[in-house]
Design a protein around this motif. Structure first.
Motif, PDB file in Angstrom:
ATOM      1  N   ASN A   1      -4.033   9.889 -16.814  1.00  0.00           N
ATOM      2  CA  ASN A   1      -4.807  10.017 -18.049  1.00  0.00           C
ATOM      3  C   ASN A   1      -4.336   8.953 -19.036  1.00  0.00           C
ATOM      4  N   VAL A   2      -5.008   8.849 -20.159  1.00  0.00           N
ATOM      5  CA  VAL A   2      -4.736   7.726 -21.060  1.00  0.00           C
ATOM      6  C   VAL A   2      -3.391   7.880 -21.765  1.00  0.00           C
ATOM      7  N   GLU A   3      -3.057   9.112 -22.176  1.00  0.00           N
ATOM      8  CA  GLU A   3      -1.820   9.300 -22.929  1.00  0.00           C
ATOM      9  C   GLU A   3      -0.581   9.138 -22.061  1.00  0.00           C
ATOM     10  N   ASN A   4      -0.566   9.794 -20.894  1.00  0.00           N
ATOM     11  CA  ASN A   4       0.635   9.824 -20.069  1.00  0.00           C
ATOM     12  C   ASN A   4       0.636   8.759 -18.976  1.00  0.00           C
ATOM     13  N   GLY A   5      -0.475   8.109 -18.786  1.00  0.00           N
ATOM     14  CA  GLY A   5      -0.561   7.109 -17.715  1.00  0.00           C
ATOM     15  C   GLY A   5      -0.575   7.778 -16.356  1.00  0.00           C
ATOM     16  N   MET A   6       0.035   7.118 -15.370  1.00  0.00           N
ATOM     17  CA  MET A   6       0.090   7.683 -14.015  1.00  0.00           C
ATOM     18  C   MET A   6       1.248   8.653 -13.921  1.00  0.00           C
ATOM     19  N   THR A   7       1.007   9.804 -13.298  1.00  0.00           N
ATOM     20  CA  THR A   7       2.081  10.779 -13.104  1.00  0.00           C
ATOM     21  C   THR A   7       2.057  11.321 -11.673  1.00  0.00           C
ATOM     22  N   GLU A   8       3.233  11.780 -11.224  1.00  0.00           N
ATOM     23  CA  GLU A   8       3.418  12.242  -9.844  1.00  0.00           C
ATOM     24  C   GLU A   8       4.107  13.593  -9.811  1.00  0.00           C
ATOM     25  N   PRO A   9       3.788  14.446  -8.850  1.00  0.00           N
ATOM     26  CA  PRO A   9       4.484  15.730  -8.743  1.00  0.00           C
ATOM     27  C   PRO A   9       5.870  15.590  -8.100  1.00  0.00           C
ATOM     28  N   ASN A  10       6.127  14.469  -7.430  1.00  0.00           N
ATOM     29  CA  ASN A  10       7.365  14.324  -6.656  1.00  0.00           C
ATOM     30  C   ASN A  10       8.233  13.225  -7.273  1.00  0.00           C
ATOM     31  N   TRP A  11       9.484  13.574  -7.548  1.00  0.00           N
ATOM     32  CA  TRP A  11      10.343  12.632  -8.258  1.00  0.00           C
ATOM     33  C   TRP A  11      10.581  11.355  -7.447  1.00  0.00           C
ATOM     34  N   GLU A  12      10.891  11.528  -6.175  1.00  0.00           N
ATOM     35  CA  GLU A  12      11.189  10.371  -5.327  1.00  0.00           C
ATOM     36  C   GLU A  12       9.997   9.418  -5.278  1.00  0.00           C
ATOM     37  N   VAL A  13       8.828  10.011  -5.090  1.00  0.00           N
ATOM     38  CA  VAL A  13       7.626   9.180  -5.001  1.00  0.00           C
ATOM     39  C   VAL A  13       7.384   8.454  -6.316  1.00  0.00           C
ATOM     40  N   SER A  14       7.625   9.139  -7.418  1.00  0.00           N
ATOM     41  CA  SER A  14       7.394   8.492  -8.720  1.00  0.00           C
ATOM     42  C   SER A  14       8.288   7.267  -8.862  1.00  0.00           C
ATOM     43  N   HIS A  15       9.512   7.406  -8.386  1.00  0.00           N
ATOM     44  CA  HIS A  15      10.463   6.296  -8.470  1.00  0.00           C
ATOM     45  C   HIS A  15      10.007   5.116  -7.614  1.00  0.00           C
ATOM     46  N   ILE A  16       9.567   5.414  -6.404  1.00  0.00           N
ATOM     47  CA  ILE A  16       9.101   4.358  -5.498  1.00  0.00           C
ATOM     48  C   ILE A  16       7.897   3.639  -6.088  1.00  0.00           C
ATOM     49  N   LYS A  17       7.013   4.408  -6.691  1.00  0.00           N
ATOM     50  CA  LYS A  17       5.813   3.777  -7.254  1.00  0.00           C
ATOM     51  C   LYS A  17       6.152   2.876  -8.438  1.00  0.00           C
ATOM     52  N   LYS A  18       7.162   3.294  -9.215  1.00  0.00           N
ATOM     53  CA  LYS A  18       7.615   2.408 -10.289  1.00  0.00           C
ATOM     54  C   LYS A  18       8.015   1.047  -9.727  1.00  0.00           C
ATOM     55  N   CYS A  19       8.754   1.086  -8.634  1.00  0.00           N
ATOM     56  CA  CYS A  19       9.196  -0.174  -8.020  1.00  0.00           C
ATOM     57  C   CYS A  19       8.013  -0.997  -7.538  1.00  0.00           C
ATOM     58  N   MET A  20       7.041  -0.320  -6.932  1.00  0.00           N
ATOM     59  CA  MET A  20       5.861  -1.034  -6.442  1.00  0.00           C
ATOM     60  C   MET A  20       5.169  -1.779  -7.575  1.00  0.00           C
TER      61      MET A  20
ATOM     62  N   VAL B   1      -1.901  -4.208 -10.336  1.00  0.00           N
ATOM     63  CA  VAL B   1      -1.782  -2.812  -9.921  1.00  0.00           C
ATOM     64  C   VAL B   1      -3.171  -2.183  -9.855  1.00  0.00           C
ATOM     65  N   ILE B   2      -3.512  -1.693  -8.676  1.00  0.00           N
ATOM     66  CA  ILE B   2      -4.823  -1.075  -8.501  1.00  0.00           C
ATOM     67  C   ILE B   2      -4.628   0.386  -8.118  1.00  0.00           C
ATOM     68  N   VAL B   3      -5.155   1.263  -8.925  1.00  0.00           N
ATOM     69  CA  VAL B   3      -4.987   2.695  -8.685  1.00  0.00           C
ATOM     70  C   VAL B   3      -6.270   3.243  -8.066  1.00  0.00           C
ATOM     71  N   LEU B   4      -6.106   3.921  -6.931  1.00  0.00           N
ATOM     72  CA  LEU B   4      -7.243   4.550  -6.269  1.00  0.00           C
ATOM     73  C   LEU B   4      -7.130   6.048  -6.488  1.00  0.00           C
TER      74      LEU B   4
ATOM     75  N   CYS C   1      -0.977  -4.251  -5.494  1.00  0.00           N
ATOM     76  CA  CYS C   1      -0.606  -3.005  -4.837  1.00  0.00           C
ATOM     77  C   CYS C   1      -1.714  -1.994  -5.006  1.00  0.00           C
ATOM     78  N   PHE C   2      -2.008  -1.319  -3.900  1.00  0.00           N
ATOM     79  CA  PHE C   2      -2.992  -0.251  -3.916  1.00  0.00           C
ATOM     80  C   PHE C   2      -2.237   1.072  -3.938  1.00  0.00           C
ATOM     81  N   MET C   3      -2.491   1.878  -4.976  1.00  0.00           N
ATOM     82  CA  MET C   3      -1.744   3.118  -5.094  1.00  0.00           C
ATOM     83  C   MET C   3      -2.635   4.312  -5.256  1.00  0.00           C
TER      84      MET C   3
ATOM     85  N   MET D   1       0.837  -1.200   0.000  1.00  0.00           N
ATOM     86  CA  MET D   1       0.000   0.000   0.000  1.00  0.00           C
ATOM     87  C   MET D   1       0.868   1.245   0.000  1.00  0.00           C
ATOM     88  N   SER D   2       0.586   2.153  -0.903  1.00  0.00           N
ATOM     89  CA  SER D   2       1.297   3.431  -0.916  1.00  0.00           C
ATOM     90  C   SER D   2       0.690   4.341   0.147  1.00  0.00           C
ATOM     91  N   GLY D   3       1.133   5.582   0.204  1.00  0.00           N
ATOM     92  CA  GLY D   3       0.821   6.389   1.375  1.00  0.00           C
ATOM     93  C   GLY D   3      -0.285   7.414   1.238  1.00  0.00           C
TER      94      GLY D   3
END
Lengths: 249, 249
Positions: free
Chosen positions: B175-194, B201-204, B167-169, B96-98
């Motif tokens: 959006n459809v073109e860019n997929g999931m995106t994050e404002p924070n670089w570190e978090v984006s990296h962690i989510k890639k690993c998840m 992968v379940i996105v909330l 994983c619940f994220m 579970m992400s945060g």
DNA sequence: TAAATTAATGAAATAATATGCTAAAAGAAG
DNA sequence: CTTCTTTTAGCATATTATTTCATTAATTTA
């Protein structure tokens, strides 16, 4: 069928189904409901199940909460925390164990202090997020729910790789002959590592822990640099500690 | 049905729906309203729920800083959490992400579920300590104070070593073109690993995040199995997502 | 305010439990 | 092997817990 055998079957069934009915068991195990009830009562007396009207359920794993302990001996704990906070200097690397006394300490660290704190306690980490400048490193692992701390091999190996200036530790008991002792084996192991990783060892404990001895040894008294309690440092109870070179605050 | 069992079900239902009506429970549990009322009164006497005319509500909890955000969009988040909780099965390993939506999910996991949950969020871990049977593994690292989550290389490397079923994220935008995106670089990296570590992968996300694009990409839409929002799954906004094979709940 | 719903109360029915007693089975001592 | 004791299980009965139902009081809603 033997009585023990039957009781084992009952325990297994409770584990499996999360409940049993006396009536069902009576049919299934081919004995009267009286016998089943007697079994359930015996198992319940041993604390293995929870007997309820009509059957039994697994015991509530929910132990007395951390919240409850947080408020006991609050005055003493705050007293100790006040003495402890004076030892924290800018730039230090500190390890904090998971006691409620340490939580109290975390609450009162002055906001101009700049240090790095390692901890494996959820409440302490959460408390420290309120502090503007302290860097917090949380030591991950399997969570022990009642204590709200991480435990296990991950924690031990993380701590082994550290080098800290201070560690603040709560304790299950302390006396001159046996040193620091703990009721929980895992915790005792983790605390040994903390001591190895730290330049100075500071033990925080309320007066009721002094001269208590618990099951598992952590460290001989000689490795402890400072002992902080709610008692006056001139109290004669501390004389043998002082002779071993422990500083009393 | 045992009395205690019934009361557990009532508690779970209150957690899930944030309210219960005596009349509903009476039908659902096949007992008279009298019995339900007595149950509600008993639970209320224990301080576990708040009894009101016609039914019951959860006990009010206090709400400081992080807590405040927790209650914004509460209805939407609870709506999402309710859909998400149905995906959890016994024996699963879950990451579970945060996000605060995930916190809501952690609150309503029924007490008879038995799973292992990895998380790097302090509030989520703390919430899960209330659950009787879930095993919690906290992923350690440097704490990001405002978000109350661990971040950094330690987190990345810990997650890389996992194998999870789900994983619940939460997400910053999708959006459809860019997929999931994050404002924070570190978090984006962690989510890639998840995502790498998980079978599914379940996105909330709340509706305001849909078709938002943030600075750092996390994953193309194709890797997401299920998207859970507060909107009706038949909403036309989801048509392009469905075309990419994303299940909508 | 009246109508409708919900709550409280006590009596009655039902189900579960405790208790005392008996009998069978298993062990221990002679 | 017999006798005595102890453990265990079953049964009858009294007691208690739980639930429902009928009635009356209180609360909400229109």
């Amino acid at each position: 069928m033997l009585k023990e055998e039957r009781q084992h079957l009952i325990l297994d069934k409770i584990k499996l189904n999360r409940k049993v009915l006396s009536a069902d068991l009576s049919i299934e195990l081919q004995v009267s409901e009286d016998t089943i009830r007697r079994d359930l009562n015996e198992l319940s007396a041993k604390g293995l199940i929870k007997k309820v009207h009509g059957g039994a359920l697994p015991v509530d794993t929910k132990a007395p909460s951390y919240e409850e302990r947080k408020f006991s001996n609050l005055k003493e704990k705050n007293n100790i925390a006040k003495k402890a906070v004076s030892l924290i200097k800018n730039g230090q690397v500190i390890i904090m164990s998971g006691s409620t006394t340490n939580l109290q300490l975390a609450k009162i660290i002055p906001s101009d202090i700049n240090a790095t704190i390692y901890t494996y306690s959820l409440p302490i980490a959460l408390q420290l997020t309120e502090h503007p400048s302290i860097e917090i490193i949380f030591i991950g692992g399997k969570l022990n729910k009642p204590a709200q701390v991480t435990v296990g091999l991950d924690v031990v190996s993380s701590i082994s790789q550290l080098r800290a200036d201070l560690c603040f530790m709560g304790t299950g008991g302390i006396n001159v002959e046996n040193g620091m002792t703990e009721p929980n084996w895992e915790v005792s192991h983790i605390k040994k590592c903390m001591i190895e990783a730290s330049e100075k060892v500071i033990v925080l404990c309320t007066n009721n822990k002094i001269n208590e001895v618990k099951r598992y040894p952590v460290t001989p008294i000689i490795k402890i640099n400072t002992l902080i309690t709610d008692l006056n440092s001139k109290n004669e109870i501390f004389i043998p500690f002082k002779e071993k070179g422990v500083k009393i605050l």
